[in-house]
Design a protein around this motif. Sequence first.
Motif, PDB file in Angstrom:
ATOM      1  N   ILE A   1      13.806  16.875  -7.407  1.00  0.00           N
ATOM      2  CA  ILE A   1      12.462  17.421  -7.183  1.00  0.00           C
ATOM      3  C   ILE A   1      11.595  16.401  -6.450  1.00  0.00           C
ATOM      4  N   VAL A   2      11.673  15.137  -6.860  1.00  0.00           N
ATOM      5  CA  VAL A   2      10.904  14.082  -6.198  1.00  0.00           C
ATOM      6  C   VAL A   2      11.330  13.965  -4.739  1.00  0.00           C
ATOM      7  N   GLY A   3      12.628  14.015  -4.470  1.00  0.00           N
ATOM      8  CA  GLY A   3      13.124  13.927  -3.098  1.00  0.00           C
ATOM      9  C   GLY A   3      12.638  15.077  -2.236  1.00  0.00           C
ATOM     10  N   ASP A   4      12.629  16.283  -2.801  1.00  0.00           N
ATOM     11  CA  ASP A   4      12.149  17.442  -2.047  1.00  0.00           C
ATOM     12  C   ASP A   4      10.662  17.325  -1.731  1.00  0.00           C
ATOM     13  N   GLU A   5       9.898  16.813  -2.676  1.00  0.00           N
ATOM     14  CA  GLU A   5       8.442  16.726  -2.496  1.00  0.00           C
ATOM     15  C   GLU A   5       8.018  15.548  -1.621  1.00  0.00           C
ATOM     16  N   LEU A   6       8.720  14.429  -1.722  1.00  0.00           N
ATOM     17  CA  LEU A   6       8.303  13.230  -0.990  1.00  0.00           C
ATOM     18  C   LEU A   6       8.649  13.279   0.489  1.00  0.00           C
ATOM     19  N   SER A   7       9.752  13.881   0.817  1.00  0.00           N
ATOM     20  CA  SER A   7      10.253  13.943   2.193  1.00  0.00           C
ATOM     21  C   SER A   7      10.334  12.554   2.832  1.00  0.00           C
ATOM     22  N   VAL A   8      11.069  11.672   2.161  1.00  0.00           N
ATOM     23  CA  VAL A   8      11.359  10.348   2.704  1.00  0.00           C
ATOM     24  C   VAL A   8      12.866  10.253   2.935  1.00  0.00           C
ATOM     25  N   ARG A   9      13.274   9.263   3.687  1.00  0.00           N
ATOM     26  CA  ARG A   9      14.689   9.122   4.021  1.00  0.00           C
ATOM     27  C   ARG A   9      15.531   8.858   2.776  1.00  0.00           C
ATOM     28  N   PHE A  10      15.052   7.992   1.910  1.00  0.00           N
ATOM     29  CA  PHE A  10      15.801   7.639   0.706  1.00  0.00           C
ATOM     30  C   PHE A  10      14.949   7.963  -0.512  1.00  0.00           C
ATOM     31  N   THR A  11      15.469   8.805  -1.386  1.00  0.00           N
ATOM     32  CA  THR A  11      14.763   9.133  -2.623  1.00  0.00           C
ATOM     33  C   THR A  11      15.000   8.011  -3.623  1.00  0.00           C
ATOM     34  N   PRO A  12      13.942   7.435  -4.164  1.00  0.00           N
ATOM     35  CA  PRO A  12      14.133   6.328  -5.102  1.00  0.00           C
ATOM     36  C   PRO A  12      14.825   6.783  -6.387  1.00  0.00           C
TER      37      PRO A  12
ATOM     38  N   ILE B   1       3.232  11.506 -18.685  1.00  0.00           N
ATOM     39  CA  ILE B   1       3.544  10.468 -17.698  1.00  0.00           C
ATOM     40  C   ILE B   1       2.262   9.676 -17.451  1.00  0.00           C
ATOM     41  N   THR B   2       2.314   8.370 -17.707  1.00  0.00           N
ATOM     42  CA  THR B   2       1.108   7.552 -17.605  1.00  0.00           C
ATOM     43  C   THR B   2       1.039   6.724 -16.334  1.00  0.00           C
ATOM     44  N   ASP B   3       2.184   6.313 -15.795  1.00  0.00           N
ATOM     45  CA  ASP B   3       2.156   5.447 -14.621  1.00  0.00           C
ATOM     46  C   ASP B   3       3.521   5.472 -13.953  1.00  0.00           C
ATOM     47  N   ALA B   4       3.561   5.023 -12.718  1.00  0.00           N
ATOM     48  CA  ALA B   4       4.821   4.856 -11.999  1.00  0.00           C
ATOM     49  C   ALA B   4       4.682   3.634 -11.110  1.00  0.00           C
TER      50      ALA B   4
ATOM     51  N   ALA C   1       0.835  -1.204   0.000  1.00  0.00           N
ATOM     52  CA  ALA C   1       0.000   0.000   0.000  1.00  0.00           C
ATOM     53  C   ALA C   1       0.869   1.252   0.000  1.00  0.00           C
ATOM     54  N   ARG C   2       1.929   1.227   0.790  1.00  0.00           N
ATOM     55  CA  ARG C   2       2.828   2.385   0.832  1.00  0.00           C
ATOM     56  C   ARG C   2       3.541   2.560  -0.503  1.00  0.00           C
ATOM     57  N   ALA C   3       3.969   1.460  -1.099  1.00  0.00           N
ATOM     58  CA  ALA C   3       4.633   1.531  -2.402  1.00  0.00           C
ATOM     59  C   ALA C   3       3.681   2.082  -3.460  1.00  0.00           C
ATOM     60  N   ALA C   4       2.426   1.677  -3.409  1.00  0.00           N
ATOM     61  CA  ALA C   4       1.443   2.179  -4.380  1.00  0.00           C
ATOM     62  C   ALA C   4       1.187   3.668  -4.179  1.00  0.00           C
ATOM     63  N   ARG C   5       1.082   4.097  -2.929  1.00  0.00           N
ATOM     64  CA  ARG C   5       0.884   5.530  -2.656  1.00  0.00           C
ATOM     65  C   ARG C   5       2.082   6.343  -3.124  1.00  0.00           C
ATOM     66  N   MET C   6       3.274   5.817  -2.853  1.00  0.00           N
ATOM     67  CA  MET C   6       4.480   6.527  -3.261  1.00  0.00           C
ATOM     68  C   MET C   6       4.576   6.588  -4.786  1.00  0.00           C
ATOM     69  N   ALA C   7       4.208   5.512  -5.458  1.00  0.00           N
ATOM     70  CA  ALA C   7       4.250   5.493  -6.925  1.00  0.00           C
ATOM     71  C   ALA C   7       3.299   6.531  -7.503  1.00  0.00           C
ATOM     72  N   LYS C   8       2.110   6.611  -6.949  1.00  0.00           N
ATOM     73  CA  LYS C   8       1.131   7.595  -7.426  1.00  0.00           C
ATOM     74  C   LYS C   8       1.649   9.014  -7.203  1.00  0.00           C
ATOM     75  N   ARG C   9       2.256   9.223  -6.056  1.00  0.00           N
ATOM     76  CA  ARG C   9       2.805  10.550  -5.736  1.00  0.00           C
ATOM     77  C   ARG C   9       3.971  10.889  -6.672  1.00  0.00           C
ATOM     78  N   ILE C  10       4.830   9.920  -6.948  1.00  0.00           N
ATOM     79  CA  ILE C  10       5.953  10.146  -7.870  1.00  0.00           C
ATOM     80  C   ILE C  10       5.432  10.477  -9.258  1.00  0.00           C
ATOM     81  N   GLN C  11       4.397   9.773  -9.693  1.00  0.00           N
ATOM     82  CA  GLN C  11       3.811  10.054 -11.003  1.00  0.00           C
ATOM     83  C   GLN C  11       3.335  11.503 -11.076  1.00  0.00           C
ATOM     84  N   THR C  12       2.653  11.955 -10.053  1.00  0.00           N
ATOM     85  CA  THR C  12       2.139  13.323 -10.027  1.00  0.00           C
ATOM     86  C   THR C  12       3.274  14.340  -9.998  1.00  0.00           C
ATOM     87  N   ILE C  13       4.276  14.091  -9.175  1.00  0.00           N
ATOM     88  CA  ILE C  13       5.396  15.029  -9.040  1.00  0.00           C
ATOM     89  C   ILE C  13       6.177  15.139 -10.347  1.00  0.00           C
TER      90      ILE C  13
END
Length: 147
Positions: free
Chosen positions: A82-93, A36-39, A5-17
Amino acid sequence: MVDHARAARMAKRIQTIVASAIERQIKDRRLELVTITDARVTGDLHDATVFYTVRGTDIGTEPDYDQAAEALTRAKGQLRKIVGDELSVRFTPTLSFELDTVPEASAHMEELLARARARDAELAKLKEGAQPAGDANPYKTSDEEED
């Protein structure tokens, strides 16, 4: 343990960003026709695959996939920042970009379905005036057995 669930939420957020960054922040004209169609994010949240499509400048023009891929590769570091700044997670994918083949596959399926519909229409026309072979009632009845 993998949290899907967390991976899916993060993927959706990355797609938007990534989509909004390409539209507003990345100044590369080759990316104007990229959508961008999917992540998808791996279970360990360290790698993200971003799927994209490319439109042509008009309906009759073939899209320039190579230029779009090169532009995305060049902007990969900036997009990851940009993704790292927006996601605010420890490790930016890490980001990797793949051309989305779903539109081409769906167009091919639509073509196959159109051919099947046309063949069904032909068979329906042939069936209209057709007469069954043999008797109207091909089954034995008790009257025939007595003869």
